[in-house]
Every structure is written in structure tokens, then in C-alpha cells.
Design an enzyme around this catalytic site. Structure first.
Site, PDB file in Angstrom:
ATOM      1  N   ASP A 157     -38.558  32.876  25.496  1.00 36.47           N
ATOM      2  CA  ASP A 157     -38.662  31.432  25.684  1.00 36.47           C
ATOM      3  C   ASP A 157     -39.995  31.112  26.366  1.00 36.47           C
ATOM      4  O   ASP A 157     -40.314  31.670  27.417  1.00 36.47           O
ATOM      5  CB  ASP A 157     -37.496  30.946  26.550  1.00 36.47           C
ATOM      6  N   SER A 166     -31.857  23.283  29.119  1.00 34.48           N
ATOM      7  CA  SER A 166     -33.263  23.046  29.412  1.00 34.48           C
ATOM      8  C   SER A 166     -33.369  22.137  30.634  1.00 34.48           C
ATOM      9  O   SER A 166     -32.880  22.491  31.701  1.00 34.48           O
ATOM     10  CB  SER A 166     -33.958  22.454  28.178  1.00 34.48           C
ATOM     11  N   HIS A 175     -36.811  29.403  22.899  1.00 37.89           N
ATOM     12  CA  HIS A 175     -36.155  28.306  23.613  1.00 37.89           C
ATOM     13  C   HIS A 175     -34.937  27.782  22.873  1.00 37.89           C
ATOM     14  O   HIS A 175     -33.958  27.359  23.480  1.00 37.89           O
ATOM     15  CB  HIS A 175     -37.157  27.167  23.831  1.00 37.89           C
TER      16      HIS A 175
END
Length: 707
Positions: free
Chosen positions: A646, A559, A678
Site C-alpha cells: 500500500d 483508509s 491500497h
């Protein structure tokens, strides 16, 4: 030894070039792969599928290793197990896992007596008297490739249950209600909610949150059971796109707290729990740059709020105010102490618990309401993580804690508040003869370019020798954003690395929260480059001091940590043999320029606003990985992992990044889960296979993949 495929590989997928021009602040940028953003375009899906096929072919020689690692994770995990029961009302609540089943099962069993505070020692092999299965995730997931439980709540009287389910990975949950006495499914169905729906204390209402078009939770609703969702009352709406909204009841059941937060500012509103249709009242009106949160307590018969805030207190202070006049006189309970970050306070009827960070570690202390003193709960290990959890009751004699370290598996303690004795309730079983004494953990410090000392945590298996004696294969993890701290935590999957001689390390770079609020401030906005250079300096420290060598070093981040990976690959590609980037935020500037994309406006407090500020635009352009892929660099091997659904970091970012890396001859692979969000795939076995895939690639890069 490393096993390589000797057959000639198929050529890497080469995406069509469809240039579009982005123009901001007098700067025109040609983007050759922005067309990947059209998720509904069949050509985009075909390209992602071609990338998956290519990645599968390029890693086919690791299939046996993947299977072994999966078997190792599975073999070390007690598949049929139970969590430690937590008391609420007249029941003990706990979760089960069953061998061969992907998802957990939520259960409860009745108390032996009203005075029963010692959780029963449950055994997977012995039937639990009076057990009720509340929700079986395996049943709910039938017919779906993805399953995630975002809300799960039982009424105070134990008669009804709500649960919110996402079957796409887009973090939109449908809430349903079940009568636990009759087993009847009630007609109440609330679609498209955010996670965290909850019952009112009297069980008449459900409080839930919905999101706007940018996936921002912005509205709090009140649903009365037995009525149409169309008639639900809007309790609160926040129009400012920088703020997320959430709601929950105090442990005392006295108030509903509606909380709003951006990256730098917060605000709370209170509603009396017995008058939820009333008008909410603000705790403290928002002030730009001031964060706070409150907890209710009753002291000497008076409703009070403990408020943790950072107004003129960088690392926060704790004050006490009257709940009837929260903007009135403040009594300081814990004064601001620079460098010791106050994290939170949890209040109970007779005492409180304070969380704080000191010396790079999270700590807990008991708060005496009478004199305001805090007594720290002490542990023996030099590195550890600890937090409260599973404490729904208002007046318990025990405090439930979760504890662990790099070498100590996840542990549940109950602290006897009266005696301060720690009662061991359970330690995560690790099968196969795991012995914590076979492993070592330590912290060392790297010197950043500006002289700042950066902590690095390490863990390794002792039988391979001490870390730092000679260069070893090393896996360096980093994050460094949102004041999120990477805690020393145990991982079963990590043992598959350590047992092959790999040293695992965490670079606690600026932008995280390990060393206090200033640590975060020095790694965001126009200081963001510190995050990247800190990681490079940590890698250099480990190389220069004999822990590893460039051809034996792999970096990983996910991320915002994936942005870190892309940035360091551009800054210092020569230091790494490989880079593993999970759901990486690598096209940061494009995303943060577009306020129509999910979460963008909220993110301006973290990264800056490049849409309206030319200086921020130029600064972000200078580090955004996709925009800074180098023609003159010899890149390490790269694996980017993403998910089609996501909503936080869109698949388009790593897809574009990999395509651009291919243009300069980099050995870059893309793996895109076509039904996931995600957090990746759902289900524990699927998650183990996913991690086995990543670890097999990582070990192959490090040259320690076994035959």
C-alpha cells in the site's frame, strides 16, 4: 449460533521494543514500534507473517462460515455476464466476465449502421457478430499474484489500444500499445506511469503522467508512437508538493486539459489538441483556496468554457466564459445556492448535464444551453445514487446513467434527451431469488453534541421486523474525510449480513460531503474531532432509540475511515462490540510529520501541517489513534486489515497500532496481504474471499454467526 474454538490459542505475537524518540515543538515522544517501517528488514516481514498466522489461528473456527459467505456471494453473482455496450466511433465497447475467471475481458463489436444508437442486447450464451477481444485480464495476469489495469484507451479511429498494468499493487503502471488491426504488439513501452494514460485524438501521441519520490503525480509527458521513451516531451511539471497533476482531452477533442489540484486549490492549463507541442495557457491563475474545473462547449459557433468554481461561492457556482479569454467576462449560468453543492458539469454538443447535492443526495439535471435552465432527472426512491457514465461521444441523442440504491441493484439507463424518457438497459442480476421488496431502506437523524443533525442511512431485511422496534445486530459504517460522500449503493456481499438479521447503517459524519461544502469544512483541520464525535453520537442515537445495543454493534471504516475507527475506539470503546478497520490511517501524526513519505505534503491541506505549526501538532496528537491508546479502556474486538505494498496508508500504521493495543490487553488482530496495494487483493474471487473473511469475523462478533 456462535461457534467458538475451545482449544487453547497460541499467544499473540509480541513485537520487539526498539524505542526511537520523535521531537517536535518541544515535545519528546518515545515510539516503541517505529522500526516496523523498515520494510526490507527480515524481522519486520517475520513479524507480519506471525501476525497473519495468529489471525488465521484465531479465526480458524470461522472457516466454514467464510466458505458459506463466499459461496453466497458467488451464488448470487451472474459470473458469466456482459456490461451494457457504449458507443464510440464505429464500435460498441463492453466488458465480459466469465465463470471461474478472476478478471474482466474488454471487447467490442461493430455498429449495425452509423445511425445505430440503441446498444445491442448481448447474451453471454449467444455469439456476438463481429466481436473482437481487445484485452483479456486473465491472460495478462498470468504469472502474477496481483494484477490491476490503470489505463485502457482506444484511438478515435479504433485501430490502436493502450493499456497500463500494475503487477505489484504499488500503483506504478507500465503502458503498452497494441495494433488492433494486425494484433501486433508495438515496441512502445512506457514504465512507471500513473493511471490514466490516453491517446491524442489523432492517435499519434500518448499523454501520460509520472510520479515523484513521494508517489505524487507531478509531470505530464507526450510520447510520439514509434519513438523512444527517452525522447518524450515534458508538457508540464508542477514543483509544488501540495498539488497532484492529471491530464485528459475534452469530449469535443478540442483541447488537452492539464489539471492541478490540492485539497483546497486548483488550476487548469489548456493545449490545443492539434498543437500538443505548443505552450499551454492557463484558464484561471491559481488563487489559494479557490477550486475550479472547466468543460468545453461550442455555442453559436463560439468556443466557450463552462467553469464550476467556489470563488466567493462556498457551494460553487457555474459560469460561462469565452475559451479564447477565460479570465474575461463571466456569465453566471447557475448562481451559488448555499447548502446545494454543485458537483460538476459535463458538456456535449447540444446540451449539458449538471451534478449537484441537495438534502444529502446526489442529483442530476439537464442543462439547456439556450436559457441556462436545469431540469432535474427524477427518481422514485427516497434514497438512491445516480451519476453519468459511458458517454464518450460528443453528439449523442442519449445520455448513459448509472443508478442504484441500498435495495436496487446497479442499473444502467439511457435517457432520451429529446423525450426525457428513461430507457432501462440493464439491472445487475442477483441470483437466488432476490426481491427488492424483501428489504427496506430509511434515513434517520442523530443530534450531535453541538446540535447539528447527522444523517444516518439504514437498510434491513423486512422479515426480521422493522429497524428500531427492538435492538438488533447492527453494522455501522463511516468515512468522513476529503468531502467524500458515502452513497446509498447496492452490495451483493451485504446480503449475507442482511439475510442473517443484521441492520446495515451509514453514519454520514462531517468531513464528508453529504450535506454540502460546509459539512466538509466542519470536519477537517482543527475541526476534525467533529468527525469522530459525530460517529459516536450516531452510535448513541441508534442505541438510545432501540435500533441496537453496545454488545450488538460493530463499526467499520477504511483508509481515512480507518482513522475514524481508531479514534472512536479510543473515545467510546464501551459502545462497540467490534471495530473493523481496513487499511486504517491510525498513525496519522507520525505520517503527516514526515514530508518524505508518500502524499504527506498534499495532506497538509486536509489535516493541517503539524511539522511547522505547534497548534496543529497538539491537535493531531490529541486524536491520532496510535498515540491515544488508553490503559484504562476495555476495548472492543478489533480486526485491522492492511497490504504490504500500500502506497497510500503504509502497512506500518496498523501494525504499530495493533502492537500498542496488545500492550493494554486488547483483543486485536492484524491481517496483512503480502502482495497487494491500497485496494486490497486483485481479482474478483480473491476480493470475495477477502470480504467473506471480514464479514465472518464481523458476524462472529455480533453473535449471529451460523453453525
Amino acid at each position: 449460533m456462535t461457534v467458538h474454538d475451545t482449544s487453547a490459542p497460541s499467544p499473540a505475537p509480541i513485537a520487539d521494543v526498539r524505542p526511537v524518540v520523535r521531537s517536535h515543538h518541544g515535545d519528546d515522544v518515545e515510539d516503541r514500534y517505529e522500526w516496523f517501517r523498515a520494510k526490507e528488514d527480515a524481522a519486520v516481514i517475520a513479524h507480519l507473517e506471525a501476525e497473519n498466522a495468529y489471525t488465521q489461528e484465531r479465526t480458524a473456527h470461522l472457516e466454514g462460515l467464510r466458505a458459506r459467505i463466499f459461496d453466497e456471494i458467488k451464488g448470487r453473482t451472474l459470473e458469466t455476464d456482459l456490461s451494457v455496450p457504449a458507443r464510440r466511433g464505429d464500435w460498441w465497447y463492453y466488458g465480459r466476465t466469465l465463470e471461474g475467471k478472476q478478471y474482466g475481458i474488454q471487447c467490442r463489436a461493430p455498429l449495425a449502421s452509423p445511425d445505430d444508437w440503441t446498444p445491442p442486447e448481448l447474451s453471454a450464451d449467444i455469439e456476438v457478430p463481429g466481436e473482437q477481444v481487445l484485452l483479456d485480464g486473465n491472460v495478462e495476469a498470468q504469472g502474477h499474484e496481483f494484477f490491476s489495469l490503470g489505463s485502457f484507451e482506444i484511438t478515435t479511429d479504433g485501430t490502436q489500444m493502450l493499456y497500463g498494468v500494475d503487477v505489484a499493487g504499488d500503483e506504478r503502471y507500465t503502458v503498452r500499445v497494441r495494433n488492433l488491426v494486425t494484433g501486433e504488439q508495438l515496441p512502445d513501452v512506457i514504465p512507471d506511469t500513473f493511471a490514466g494514460a490516453t491517446f491524442s485524438p489523432d492517435g499519434r501521441f500518448i499523454v501520460y503522467t509520472t510520479v515523484d519520490d513521494a508517489w505524487r503525480p507531478d509531470t505530464v509527458w507526450l510520447h510520439e508512437l514509434g519513438t523512444s521513451v527517452d525522447s518524450d516531451a515534458k508538457l508540464f511539471h508542477e514543483p509544488d508538493e501540495r498539488f497532484w497533476v492529471g491530464a485528459g482531452f475534452t469530449r469535443s477533442d478540442r483541447y488537452l486539459v492539464i489539471g492541478l489540484g490540492s485539497s483546497i486549490t486548483s488550476e487548469e492549463w489548456l493545449l490545443d489538441a492539434d498543437d500538443l507541442r505548443g505552450a499551454p495557457r492557463v484558464v484561471w491563475p491559481r488563487v489559494e483556496g479557490v477550486e475550479y474545473d472547466s468543460e468545453h462547449a461550442v455555442i453559436d459557433g463560439e468556443d466557450v468554457l463552462f467553469i464550476l468554481h467556489n470563488h466567493d461561492a462556498l457551494d460553487f457556482e457555474l459560469v460561462r466564459v469565452a475559451a479564447s479569454a477565460p479570465s474575461g467576462e463571466r456569465a453566471v449560468v447557475i448562481a451559488h445556492r448555499p447548502g446545494e453543492r454543485l458537483l460538476g458539469v459535463s458538456t456535449f454538443r447540444d446540451w449539458g448535464v449538471v451534478g449537484y447535492r441537495r438534502g444529502g443526495l446526489a442529483r442530476l439535471g439537464m442543462l439547456d444551453y439556450g436559457n441556462g435552465e436545469v431540469s432535474e432527472i427524477e427518481f422514485d426512491e427516497p434514497l438512491y445514487s445516480v451519476g453519468t457514465g459511458g458517454n464518450p461521444e460528443w453528439a449523442p441523442p442519449l445520455l448513459r446513467l448509472g443508478y442504484g440504491s441500498f435495495v436496487t441493484p446497479g442499473t444502467v439507463f439511457d435517457l432520451d434527451v429529446a423525450t426525457r424518457e428513461l430507457l432501462l438497459r440493464k439491472r445487475q442480476p442477483v441470483l437466488g431469488g432476490y426481491d427488492a421488496d424483501d428489504y427496506a431502506q430509511a434515513r434517520v437523524w442523530a443530534h450531535a453534541q453541538d446540535g447539528t443533525q447527522i444523517p444516518i442511512s439504514l437498510v434491513w431485511k423486512r422479515s426480521f421486523g422493522d429497524a428500531g422496534v427492538s435492538p438488533r445486530a447492527l453494522h455501522l459504517y463511516g468515512y468522513g474525510s476529503y468531502e467524500h460522500s458515502i452513497e446509498p449503493g447496492f452490495s451483493v456481499a451485504r446480503l449475507s449480513e442482511l439475510d442473517r438479521g443484521v441492520v446495515f447503517a451509514v453514519a454520514h459524519v462531517r468531513g464528508g460531503g453529504e450535506m454540502g461544502r460546509q459539512w466538509y469544512e466542519d470536519g477537517k483541520l482543527l475541526s476534525k474531532r467533529n468527525t469522530f464525535t459525530d460517529f459516536v453520537d450516531c452510535a448513541l442515537h441508534l442505541i438510545d432509540n432501540g435500533y441496537t445495543a453496545p454488545d450488538r454493534l460493530v463499526a467499520e471504516g477504511g483508509s481515512a475511515g480507518g482513522l475514524l475507527m481508531g479514534a472512536v475506539a479510543n473515545l467510546a470503546p464501551e459502545l462497540f462490540a467490534g471495530v473493523l478497520a481496513d487499511v486504517p490511517f491510525v498513525d496519522a501524526l507520525t505520517t503527516i510529520l514526515d514530508p518524505s513519505l508518500p502524499l504527506t505534503v498534499i495532506e497538509w491541506d486536509e489535516w493541517g501541517d503539524p511539522l511547522h505549526n505547534a497548534e496543529v501538532y497538539a491537535y493531531m496528537k490529541s486524536y491520532s489513534p496510535y498515540e491515544n491508546v488508553r490503559m484504562d479502556a476495555s476495548y472492543p474486538r478489533i480486526l485491522a486489515v492492511t497490504s504490504l505494498n500500500d502506497t497510500r496508508v503504509l502497512y506500518v500504521e496498523p501494525a504499530k497500532w495493533v502492537a500498542r493495543l496488545r500492550e493494554v490487553g486488547a483483543d486485536a488482530l492484524l491481517k496483512c496481504e503480502m502482495v497487494a496495494g491500497h485496494g486490497g487483493v486483485s481479482g474478483r474471487y480473491n476480493a470475495w474471499r477477502e470480504r467473506a473473511f471480514e464479514l465472518a469475523w464481523l458476524l462472529d462478533v455480533l453473535g449471529v454467526a451460523d453453525a
